[in-house]
Design a protein around this motif. Structure first.
Motif, PDB file in Angstrom:
ATOM      1  N   LEU A  61       0.756  -1.312  -0.056  1.00 30.07           N
ATOM      2  CA  LEU A  61      -0.083  -0.140   0.198  1.00 30.07           C
ATOM      3  C   LEU A  61       0.867   1.219  -0.035  1.00 30.07           C
ATOM      4  O   LEU A  61       0.469   2.153  -0.668  1.00 30.07           O
ATOM      5  CB  LEU A  61      -0.940  -0.014   1.225  1.00 30.07           C
ATOM      6  CG  LEU A  61      -1.876   1.029   1.217  1.00 30.07           C
ATOM      7  CD1 LEU A  61      -2.689   1.233   0.071  1.00 30.07           C
ATOM      8  CD2 LEU A  61      -2.916   0.927   2.333  1.00 30.07           C
ATOM      9  N   ALA A  62       1.919   1.138   0.693  1.00 31.12           N
ATOM     10  CA  ALA A  62       2.637   2.287   0.761  1.00 31.12           C
ATOM     11  C   ALA A  62       3.533   2.788  -0.642  1.00 31.12           C
ATOM     12  O   ALA A  62       3.550   3.857  -0.991  1.00 31.12           O
ATOM     13  CB  ALA A  62       4.116   2.181   1.450  1.00 31.12           C
ATOM     14  N   ARG A  64       1.776   2.392  -3.467  1.00 32.20           N
ATOM     15  CA  ARG A  64       0.810   2.830  -4.160  1.00 32.20           C
ATOM     16  C   ARG A  64       0.503   4.354  -3.574  1.00 32.20           C
ATOM     17  O   ARG A  64      -0.005   5.241  -4.483  1.00 32.20           O
ATOM     18  CB  ARG A  64      -0.739   2.166  -4.070  1.00 32.20           C
ATOM     19  CG  ARG A  64      -0.507   0.572  -4.757  1.00 32.20           C
ATOM     20  CD  ARG A  64      -1.748   0.022  -5.125  1.00 32.20           C
ATOM     21  NE  ARG A  64      -2.764  -0.093  -3.872  1.00 32.20           N
ATOM     22  CZ  ARG A  64      -2.667  -1.248  -3.160  1.00 32.20           C
ATOM     23  NH1 ARG A  64      -1.802  -2.123  -3.404  1.00 32.20           N
ATOM     24  NH2 ARG A  64      -3.564  -1.556  -2.072  1.00 32.20           N
ATOM     25  N   ARG A  65       0.542   4.507  -2.254  1.00 30.31           N
ATOM     26  CA  ARG A  65       0.135   5.846  -1.660  1.00 30.31           C
ATOM     27  C   ARG A  65       1.335   6.700  -1.881  1.00 30.31           C
ATOM     28  O   ARG A  65       1.279   7.994  -1.558  1.00 30.31           O
ATOM     29  CB  ARG A  65      -0.350   5.470  -0.338  1.00 30.31           C
ATOM     30  CG  ARG A  65      -1.720   4.893  -0.286  1.00 30.31           C
ATOM     31  CD  ARG A  65      -2.700   5.541  -0.852  1.00 30.31           C
ATOM     32  NE  ARG A  65      -3.873   4.424  -0.783  1.00 30.31           N
ATOM     33  CZ  ARG A  65      -4.496   3.926  -1.721  1.00 30.31           C
ATOM     34  NH1 ARG A  65      -3.737   3.783  -3.038  1.00 30.31           N
ATOM     35  NH2 ARG A  65      -5.869   3.291  -1.713  1.00 30.31           N
ATOM     36  N   SER A  67       3.843   6.630   0.612  1.00 32.93           N
ATOM     37  CA  SER A  67       4.017   6.899   1.839  1.00 32.93           C
ATOM     38  C   SER A  67       3.874   5.933   2.836  1.00 32.93           C
ATOM     39  O   SER A  67       2.674   5.252   2.821  1.00 32.93           O
ATOM     40  CB  SER A  67       3.614   8.287   2.316  1.00 32.93           C
ATOM     41  OG  SER A  67       3.531   8.168   3.791  1.00 32.93           O
ATOM     42  N   ARG A  70       1.106   7.041   5.387  1.00 37.78           N
ATOM     43  CA  ARG A  70      -0.339   6.922   4.851  1.00 37.78           C
ATOM     44  C   ARG A  70      -0.875   5.492   4.813  1.00 37.78           C
ATOM     45  O   ARG A  70      -1.798   5.396   4.917  1.00 37.78           O
ATOM     46  CB  ARG A  70      -0.137   7.571   3.458  1.00 37.78           C
ATOM     47  CG  ARG A  70      -0.023   9.185   3.312  1.00 37.78           C
ATOM     48  CD  ARG A  70       0.028   9.792   2.203  1.00 37.78           C
ATOM     49  NE  ARG A  70       0.367  11.141   1.974  1.00 37.78           N
ATOM     50  CZ  ARG A  70       1.202  11.544   0.644  1.00 37.78           C
ATOM     51  NH1 ARG A  70       1.608  10.717  -0.276  1.00 37.78           N
ATOM     52  NH2 ARG A  70       1.582  12.862   0.842  1.00 37.78           N
ATOM     53  N   ALA A  71      -0.141   4.656   4.436  1.00 28.02           N
ATOM     54  CA  ALA A  71      -0.227   3.217   4.405  1.00 28.02           C
ATOM     55  C   ALA A  71      -0.804   2.728   5.530  1.00 28.02           C
ATOM     56  O   ALA A  71      -2.049   2.191   5.824  1.00 28.02           O
ATOM     57  CB  ALA A  71       0.738   2.309   3.720  1.00 28.02           C
ATOM     58  N   GLU A  74      -3.955   4.459   6.480  1.00 22.23           N
ATOM     59  CA  GLU A  74      -5.215   4.083   5.765  1.00 22.23           C
ATOM     60  C   GLU A  74      -5.828   2.698   6.458  1.00 22.23           C
ATOM     61  O   GLU A  74      -6.787   2.439   6.463  1.00 22.23           O
ATOM     62  CB  GLU A  74      -4.912   4.240   4.247  1.00 22.23           C
ATOM     63  CG  GLU A  74      -6.295   3.505   3.572  1.00 22.23           C
ATOM     64  CD  GLU A  74      -5.765   3.566   1.916  1.00 22.23           C
ATOM     65  OE1 GLU A  74      -6.393   2.740   1.303  1.00 22.23           O
ATOM     66  OE2 GLU A  74      -5.052   4.347   1.635  1.00 22.23           O
TER      67      GLU A  74
END
Length: 211
Positions: A61-62, A64-65, A67, A70-71, A74
């Motif tokens: 996820l990091a 894609r985001r 960061s 942020r992952a 989320e």
């Protein structure tokens, strides 16, 4: 370091958080925690996420985001959409699952669960008394070379941390003295227990935390 001892300690701390969560009312669940921008329920959801989602999910996820922070945020907020009873049940269910992330090892999840326990209990006015031996192991990780996500680079430069309730000292420089639990929380940027600390290094740490 006895890995099985650490795994068992982490499992016990997860169960404590799960049991505490079961007894909180709606107001307590929405109380702001010591973890920036998260309420009590979201911190508990994050503790579940560290076990059920794990490092690989955070990393995917990091990417894609853009960061890791942020992952993590989320996934925690996603988990917090469940009821407190569901979060507690999930945490009880996965409590004994051992985690030892690459590079960081088993002390990473120990530090994580101890600090987040403080993030939950302290704002609620509940006792925060982690076993000094466990908090000292967490400090070994937090003051070591890979405290990723916990301690910004340079925060502890030129500072010595001396526990007054266990015979341990970390790093070198201007001294800060106090209970190892307070040292642990301050090292991670939490100000709630700074009143328990003293020493010539404290103003330096406070300035870096506020900056």
């Amino acid at each position: 370091m006895d890995r099985e001892f650490v795994f068992a300690a982490v499992a016990d701390e997860r169960r404590k958080i799960a049991s505490l969560l079961e007894g909180l009312d709606a107001t307590q669940l929405t109380t702001p925690s010591l973890c920036s921008d998260w309420d009590i329920k979201t911190v508990a959801a994050h503790v579940v996420s560290t076990v059920t989602d794990g490092t690989s999910a955070f990393l995917r996820l990091a990417l894609r985001r853009g960061s890791m922070a942020r992952a993590i945020d989320e996934l925690a907020r996603r988990g917090a959409q469940l009821s407190a009873a569901e979060i507690a049940a999930n945490l009880h269910r996965c409590a004994a699952r051992p985690i030892s992330p690459p590079l960081f090892g088993p002390l990473d999840p120990l530090a994580d669960v101890l600090v987040h326990s403080g993030d939950i209990t302290i704002p609620l006015g509940l006792p925060f008394r982690p076993d000094p031996q466990l908090a000292a192991l967490a400090m070994d990780f937090l003051t070591g070379p890979w405290p990723f996500g916990f301690v910004p680079l340079g925060r502890l430069r030129g500072i010595s941390l001396r526990a007054t309730d266990i015979s341990r000292v970390w790093r070198s420089g201007a001294e800060i003295r106090g209970p190892v639990s307070a040292l642990m929380m301050a090292t991670c940027g939490r100000t709630a227990l700074l009143h328990l600390l003293e020493g010539p290094g404290l103003p330096r740490l406070c300035q870096r935390m506020s900056g």
